[in-house]
Enzyme design. Structure first.
Site, short mmCIF file in Angstrom:
data_model
loop_
_atom_site.label_atom_id
_atom_site.label_comp_id
_atom_site.label_asym_id
_atom_site.label_seq_id
_atom_site.Cartn_x
_atom_site.Cartn_y
_atom_site.Cartn_z
N CYS A 1 -6.75 15.13 1.59
CA CYS A 1 -7.95 14.82 0.82
C CYS A 1 -8.73 16.11 0.61
O CYS A 1 -8.69 17.00 1.46
CB CYS A 1 -8.82 13.79 1.56
SG CYS A 1 -10.23 13.20 0.56
N GLU B 1 -7.36 4.16 -5.78
CA GLU B 1 -8.70 4.34 -5.23
C GLU B 1 -8.94 5.83 -5.07
O GLU B 1 -8.28 6.48 -4.26
CB GLU B 1 -8.80 3.62 -3.89
CG GLU B 1 -8.25 2.21 -3.97
CD GLU B 1 -8.93 1.23 -3.04
OE1 GLU B 1 -9.65 1.68 -2.15
OE2 GLU B 1 -8.71 0.02 -3.23
N HIS C 1 -10.20 -6.77 4.74
CA HIS C 1 -9.05 -6.54 5.61
C HIS C 1 -9.46 -6.35 7.07
O HIS C 1 -8.70 -6.68 7.98
CB HIS C 1 -8.24 -5.32 5.13
CG HIS C 1 -9.06 -4.09 4.97
ND1 HIS C 1 -10.03 -3.95 4.02
CD2 HIS C 1 -9.04 -2.92 5.65
CE1 HIS C 1 -10.58 -2.75 4.11
NE2 HIS C 1 -10.00 -2.11 5.11
N CYS D 1 -15.45 13.39 4.51
CA CYS D 1 -16.61 12.52 4.73
C CYS D 1 -16.73 12.24 6.23
O CYS D 1 -15.74 11.89 6.89
CB CYS D 1 -16.43 11.21 3.97
SG CYS D 1 -16.03 11.47 2.21
N CYS E 1 -15.44 8.85 7.39
CA CYS E 1 -14.13 8.42 6.89
C CYS E 1 -13.38 7.63 7.98
O CYS E 1 -13.32 8.05 9.14
CB CYS E 1 -13.30 9.64 6.49
SG CYS E 1 -11.65 9.21 5.86
N ASP E 2 -12.81 6.48 7.59
CA ASP E 2 -12.11 5.65 8.56
C ASP E 2 -10.59 5.66 8.36
O ASP E 2 -9.88 4.77 8.83
CB ASP E 2 -12.64 4.20 8.52
CG ASP E 2 -12.43 3.54 7.15
OD1 ASP E 2 -11.87 4.20 6.25
OD2 ASP E 2 -12.82 2.37 6.99
N THR E 3 -10.10 6.69 7.65
CA THR E 3 -8.68 6.74 7.31
C THR E 3 -8.03 8.00 7.86
O THR E 3 -8.58 9.09 7.72
CB THR E 3 -8.51 6.72 5.77
OG1 THR E 3 -9.20 5.60 5.24
CG2 THR E 3 -7.04 6.64 5.40
N PHE F 1 0.83 -1.20 0.00
CA PHE F 1 0.00 0.00 0.00
C PHE F 1 0.86 1.25 0.00
O PHE F 1 1.88 1.33 0.70
CB PHE F 1 -0.90 0.03 1.25
CG PHE F 1 -2.30 -0.47 1.01
CD1 PHE F 1 -2.53 -1.81 0.71
CD2 PHE F 1 -3.38 0.38 1.10
CE1 PHE F 1 -3.82 -2.29 0.49
CE2 PHE F 1 -4.68 -0.08 0.89
CZ PHE F 1 -4.90 -1.41 0.59
S1 SF4 Z 1 -13.62 8.65 2.79
FE1 SF4 Z 1 -11.92 9.85 3.69
S2 SF4 Z 1 -10.22 9.62 2.23
FE2 SF4 Z 1 -12.11 8.98 1.15
S3 SF4 Z 1 -12.84 10.84 0.10
FE3 SF4 Z 1 -13.85 10.79 2.10
S4 SF4 Z 1 -12.56 12.01 3.48
FE4 SF4 Z 1 -11.34 11.50 1.65
#
Ligand code: SF4
Length: 202
Positions: free
Chosen positions: A32, A100, A196, A36, A39-41, A26
């Site tokens: 970004c 992605e 995952h 969102c 968002c889980d990142t 990865f």
């Molecule tokens: S889920 Fe997270 S990384 Fe994906 S577009 Fe939304 S804010 Fe950006």
């Protein structure tokens, strides 16, 4: 030229979409253009490193101990930084780049596989979905995703692999049931899960 990289890791397993279950490494960009709510990142610039294309490729080769030569390029939003020098360097090292993206940016350089995960409910300002040659479409099903939204995505993204993935917020069970219902009514779409998380790898 440098790129703001949040993390690189591997070997691991691609957990989502048509290549779920494939071994890979990865590459996660920081930053970004969307925010969102579910968002889980962690893509914040804190802790990210500025790396050159050569640095990135060297690290990917080091991580890719099984020589899968498949790198999942994600973020954040990877299209904000992806460009020809990095794409060329990764390709020259023999990697297939699987990106992605949230679909709001035209890519400045090609990839080998492009997953578009549209989230127009979180667009602000000048954000809009742009025309990109998607390899697959992956829609996270929250309360805003309905039959009309699916019809719009089908019209925009003419690809064979279309996935509905239940939103993994605190109402996951409800989203999962709704997603299963939608897949039943719209057979062009398949249920996608985050493999995952089930097998507990990053
Ligand atoms: S889920 Fe997270 S990384 Fe994906 S577009 Fe939304 S804010 Fe950006």
């Amino acid at each position: 030229m440098s790129y703001l990289i949040k993390e690189m890791f591997g070997p691991t397993i691609q957990g989502e979409g048509a290549h779920a279950g494939s071994a890979c490494v990865f590459l996660r960009f920081a930053a970004c253009n969307l925010a969102c709510t579910w968002c889980d990142t962690d893509f914040r610039p804190e802790g990210a490193a500025k790396l050159s294309a050569d640095d990135i490729v060297a690290k990917l080769i080091e991580l890719d101990i099984h020589r899968t030569r498949m790198v999942v390029v994600t973020g954040g939003e990877p299209a904000l930084q992806w460009d020809a020098p990095l794409a060329d360097a990764i390709k020259a090292a023999g990697f297939r780049a699987h990106m992605e993206s949230n679909g709001t940016r035209v890519l400045k350089a090609p990839v080998d596989w492009l997953t578009i995960s549209p989230k127009p409910q979180f667009h602000e300002g000048n954000d809009t979905l742009v025309d990109v040659p998607a390899s697959e479409c992956k829609v996270v099903v929250d309360d805003t995703v309905d039959d009309d939204a699916l019809a719009a995505y089908e019209a925009r993204y003419d690809c064979a692999d279309m996935f509905l993935q239940p939103c993994a917020d605190d109402r996951y069970e409800q989203h999962l049931q709704r997603t299963i219902d939608m897949v039943g009514r719209h057979p062009r779409w398949r249920l996608g899960v985050q493999l995952h998380k089930i097998i507990d790898v990053p």
